[in-house]
Write an enzyme that holds these catalytic residues in place. Structure first.
Site, PDB file in Angstrom:
ATOM      1  N   LYS A 201       0.693 -10.739  20.145  1.00 42.12           N
ATOM      2  CA  LYS A 201       1.307 -11.779  20.975  1.00 42.12           C
ATOM      3  C   LYS A 201       0.214 -12.466  21.771  1.00 42.12           C
ATOM      4  O   LYS A 201      -0.471 -11.848  22.575  1.00 42.12           O
ATOM      5  CB  LYS A 201       2.344 -11.148  21.903  1.00 42.12           C
ATOM      6  CG  LYS A 201       2.963 -12.132  22.872  1.00 42.12           C
ATOM      7  CD  LYS A 201       4.123 -11.525  23.628  1.00 42.12           C
ATOM      8  CE  LYS A 201       4.684 -12.506  24.634  1.00 42.12           C
ATOM      9  NZ  LYS A 201       5.842 -11.959  25.364  1.00 42.12           N
ATOM     10  N   LYS A 254       3.316 -13.646  17.066  1.00 42.14           N
ATOM     11  CA  LYS A 254       3.962 -14.624  17.932  1.00 42.14           C
ATOM     12  C   LYS A 254       2.930 -15.399  18.722  1.00 42.14           C
ATOM     13  O   LYS A 254       2.036 -14.773  19.286  1.00 42.14           O
ATOM     14  CB  LYS A 254       4.896 -13.865  18.880  1.00 42.14           C
ATOM     15  CG  LYS A 254       5.554 -14.698  19.936  1.00 42.14           C
ATOM     16  CD  LYS A 254       6.300 -13.813  20.869  1.00 42.14           C
ATOM     17  CE  LYS A 254       6.813 -14.673  21.993  1.00 42.14           C
ATOM     18  NZ  LYS A 254       7.318 -13.909  23.093  1.00 42.14           N
TER      19      LYS A 254
END
Ligand code: PBG
Length: 329
Positions: A201, A254
């Site tokens: 992330k 992500k």
């Protein structure tokens, strides 16, 4: 006149006929590829649009159940729940996130009761629940206290498991979060609950609209001390290795579209399922461009999702999941 088609190599032979294109298409999108994120708020009969994310709403539980019916009818396998909390229940540690009668916990029970076929995935983090908007407990120097945060994360994960959640998705980028959650779940005999780690992330500008939607922007500073530097690729492989070692069942990359190279890399480096999150900013920019008349929404959205799947994602979390299923029919 010179003949330009002397070569017998003509890739276009396979493109002229629509049935030939259909026959040879390498990547297909289908409803079972998607998970739908849902923003939950307290109250009843509430469905309030998020200005920066056209077509996305904050839902009270009754309204969220109607949305779940739409997802289930289209063959979407699951929903990802986010609790958007009233400022009055936020505190320094985010204790509203682990109450047995908390918003996400009640929503999970209701959804599992009415739609047993839907998987309920709970985002496990604290930024929506803390008064300062950071993803955990802060130490005196303003840095995150990871030990204290992990203990709270265990409580949060347990309360989700008790509420029937199928998958816990820790998104706070706390070192050791997967192991801490796995240990807590197993000790309480929740070994069936899976962990989807937001393993990779990045500290991304593309989360902007989400932070408005979830009222989770940090009140000071940013998240660069725990989320990854967008400039780094090898660092992602270390994160991946650690989370798999700690017991992650699935991993996530992500955002998605600005990190297609990482989706491909992760797909090639591990055999665990790889999910990608088409985040709020990706959704919003496509909508904004379409509203301005610069892009065709359906074409651009489908192409963006196709690129994510082609890069190697097994499934995609997308705010556009419902529309996409309608377009694919
Ligand atoms: C953190 C979390 C965030 C998103 C999902 N989980 C925000 C953040 O890290 O700041 C962003 C998702 C999106 O932008 O759509 N709990």
């Amino acid at each position: 006149m010179k003949h330009f088609f002397a070569s017998s190599q003509q890739p276009r032979r396979l493109r002229r006929h629509p049935s030939m294109r259909a026959l040879l298409r390498e990547t297909l999108l289908q409803p079972s590829d998607f998970l739908l994120p849902i923003f939950l708020v307290e109250g009843e009969g509430i469905r309030s649009e998020i200005i920066s994310m056209p077509g996305v709403y904050r839902h009270s539980i009754d309204s969220a159940l109607r949305l779940c019916a739409e997802a289930a009818n289209r063959g979407i396998p699951g929903v990802l729940l986010f609790g958007v909390m009233d400022a009055s229940v936020k505190d320094e540690v985010g204790s509203a996130s682990w109450q047995s009668d908390g918003l996400v916990q009640r929503a999970s029970r209701a959804i599992k009761g009415q739609f047993p076929q839907l998987l309920v995935i709970a985002d496990a983090c604290f930024c929506e629940y803390t008064s300062h908007g950071h993803c955990g407990v802060l130490a005196h120097d303003g840095d995150r206290d990871d030990q204290a945060t992990l203990e709270n994360l265990q409580q949060q994960a347990l309360s989700y498991a008790e509420a029937g959640v199928d998958v816990i998705a820790p998104s706070g980028m706390v070192d050791g979060m997967v192991m801490a959650i796995r240990e807590a779940l197993d000790a309480a005999r929740h070994e069936r609950v899976a962990i989807l780690s937001y393993a990779i992330k990045y500290a991304s500008a593309f989360y902007g609209p989400f932070r408005d939607a979830a009222d989770s922007a940090p009140s000071f500073g940013d998240r660069r001390a725990y989320q990854m530097d967008p400039a780094n690729r090898r660092e992602a492989f270390r994160e991946l290795a650690l989370d798999l070692e700690e017991g992650a069942d699935m991993v996530m990359v992500k955002p998605a579209m600005p990190y297609l190279d990482l989706i491909r890399d992760v797909r090639e480096r591990c055999d665990a399922p790889v999910l990608a999150y088409q985040v709020s900013g990706e959704y919003s920019m496509l909508h904004a461009a379409a509203q301005a008349g610069y892009l065709d929404l359906q074409g651009a959205l489908l192409e963006s999702l196709l690129s994510i799947k082609r890069a190697g994602a097994d499934a995609i979390i997308s705010y556009a999941a419902l529309n996409v299923c309608d377009w694919l029919r």
